[in-house]
Scaffold this motif. Structure first.
Motif, mmCIF file in Angstrom:
data_model
loop_
_atom_site.group_PDB
_atom_site.id
_atom_site.type_symbol
_atom_site.label_atom_id
_atom_site.label_comp_id
_atom_site.label_asym_id
_atom_site.label_seq_id
_atom_site.Cartn_x
_atom_site.Cartn_y
_atom_site.Cartn_z
ATOM 1 N N ARG A 1 31.447 1.524 1.171
ATOM 2 C CA ARG A 1 32.630 1.814 2.003
ATOM 3 C C ARG A 1 33.160 0.533 2.633
ATOM 4 N N ALA B 1 35.160 -0.195 6.227
ATOM 5 C CA ALA B 1 35.383 0.587 7.451
ATOM 6 C C ALA B 1 36.099 -0.237 8.518
ATOM 7 N N PRO B 2 37.381 -0.528 8.320
ATOM 8 C CA PRO B 2 38.079 -1.366 9.304
ATOM 9 C C PRO B 2 38.393 -0.626 10.605
ATOM 10 N N SER B 3 38.419 -1.386 11.683
ATOM 11 C CA SER B 3 38.895 -0.846 12.962
ATOM 12 C C SER B 3 40.369 -1.231 13.068
ATOM 13 N N GLU C 1 37.803 3.217 11.434
ATOM 14 C CA GLU C 1 36.939 3.304 12.618
ATOM 15 C C GLU C 1 37.799 3.172 13.877
ATOM 16 N N TYR D 1 31.232 2.150 18.556
ATOM 17 C CA TYR D 1 31.077 1.834 17.142
ATOM 18 C C TYR D 1 29.641 2.123 16.673
ATOM 19 N N VAL E 1 29.273 4.636 13.598
ATOM 20 C CA VAL E 1 29.064 4.027 12.278
ATOM 21 C C VAL E 1 27.800 4.594 11.611
ATOM 22 N N ARG F 1 29.132 -6.017 4.235
ATOM 23 C CA ARG F 1 30.064 -6.307 5.337
ATOM 24 C C ARG F 1 29.863 -7.734 5.829
ATOM 25 N N LEU G 1 28.312 -8.940 11.763
ATOM 26 C CA LEU G 1 27.701 -7.657 12.156
ATOM 27 C C LEU G 1 26.173 -7.659 12.007
HETATM 28 N N1 GLU Z 1 34.669 -1.261 12.006
HETATM 29 C C1 GLU Z 1 33.947 -2.489 11.996
HETATM 30 C C2 GLU Z 1 34.921 -3.660 12.087
HETATM 31 O O1 GLU Z 1 36.094 -3.501 11.771
HETATM 32 C C3 GLU Z 1 33.118 -2.709 10.734
HETATM 33 C C4 GLU Z 1 32.059 -1.704 10.555
HETATM 34 C C5 GLU Z 1 30.989 -2.028 9.533
HETATM 35 O O2 GLU Z 1 31.318 -2.537 8.450
HETATM 36 O O3 GLU Z 1 29.837 -1.707 9.809
HETATM 37 O O4 GLU Z 1 34.491 -4.736 12.469
#
Ligand code: GLU
Length: 292
Positions: A8, A10-12, A44, A169, A173, A187, A191
């Motif tokens: 996946r 998963a952008p914020s 997200e 988050y 998540v 990712r 992170l």
């Molecule tokens: N939503 C997070 C972001 O945009 C990333 C989440 C993830 O990949 O675990 O930084």
């Protein structure tokens, strides 16, 4: 035939996509497609203060213009608060979270971190924080190799639900990756530090964590993440040159491709995360400086 692999992006939606976020989107997409897997997009947007629906639209339009298209319906975290509440309730029942009415001011001496378990009451506005207890977590990062750390890595009890009622988050998540049967997280290396806390949550909730790989972060000349906070410029939509630049940070050259479809297909066949091994960051090239 599709494999069991499920990845996946998963952008914020706190701003439009920039070069660094396109690199992350591509890495998760290429890894999924290289393994004949399913790739989904998840928005997200739990934090309604920082996230905006117009950025969600902008991000999806940009991803679409690079033919990065979700294999399943796009999940919006803002529509699933009840689900996060259910899992928070389970953590309350197992005494793995505690209420906290500390203020920014009262945490000043700890530089904003929350190193202790406070005794706050729930009659006034409070957040919910995760108890961390010096457990040792290790995992084999698909890109960075063997990683080991304590779950309270930065001596902090992270917030799972804020005083204003928004979930963090960290909780959302983990719940979503589990419920969406995500098998692989690819990712950005920014992170890495959240991983120990997420592994701790997986253990508490009795779930199996996905395999995790952190790609090097594209950084500016001051070694800072290219980000919306640093006013990174939005990328152009459907621009082959931008795609080639983004792929070059993943050590993939597709010079011979004359359109996006061709470039993506070639990139899938050339994807090799081992070429990125054990680098936490890659400095932006002089050629891309105007774009950040
Ligand atoms: N939503 C997070 C972001 O945009 C990333 C989440 C993830 O990949 O675990 O930084």
């Amino acid at each position: 035939m599709l494999s069991n692999y499920r990845g996946r992006f998963a952008p914020s939606p706190t701003g439009p996509l920039h070069l660094g976020s396109l690199v992350s989107a591509l890495a998760s997409y290429l890894d999924a497609k290289y393994h004949q897997g399913t790739w989904v997009i998840r928005i997200e947007d739990v934090d309604a203060v920082r996230c905006r629906p117009e950025f969600t639209q902008q991000i999806l339009t940009t991803l679409n213009s690079y033919q990065l298209i979700s294999d399943e319906d796009i999940r919006l975290q803002s529509e699933h608060s009840t689900l996060y509440e259910t899992h928070l309730t389970a953590l309350k029942q197992s005494h793995n979270v505690f209420p906290c009415n500390c203020t920014r001011q009262s945490l000043k001496e700890f530089s904003g971190l929350h190193p202790h378990i406070c005794s706050s009451d729930i009659t006034s506005p409070h957040s919910w924080r995760l108890k961390t207890n010096n457990e040792h977590y290790q995992y084999n990062d698909l890109i960075q190799g063997e990683m080991a750390f304590f779950d309270d890595l930065s001596n902090n009890h992270p917030i799972l639900k804020r005083k204003d009622g928004y979930f963090s988050y960290q909780l959302a998540v983990v719940v979503d990756d589990h419920l969406q049967d995500i098998t692989h997280l690819i990712r950005g290396a920014d992170l890495i530090e959240t991983t120990a806390q997420q592994l701790h949550l997986y253990t508490l909730l009795g779930w199996q964590a996905p395999q995790i790989g952190h790609i090097p972060l594209v950084v500016n000349q001051d070694n800072e993440k290219i980000s919306k906070q640093n006013h990174a410029k939005p990328i152009l939509n459907g621009d082959l040159h931008t795609l080639k630049r983004a792929l070059s940070y993943l050590q993939i050259e597709v010079n011979e491709s004359s359109n996006i479809k061709e470039a993506l297909a070639l990139a899938i066949s050339k994807w090799n995360p081992l070429l990125l091994a054990k680098q936490k960051s890659i400095a932006i090239t002089a050629e891309d400086l105007p774009f950040i």
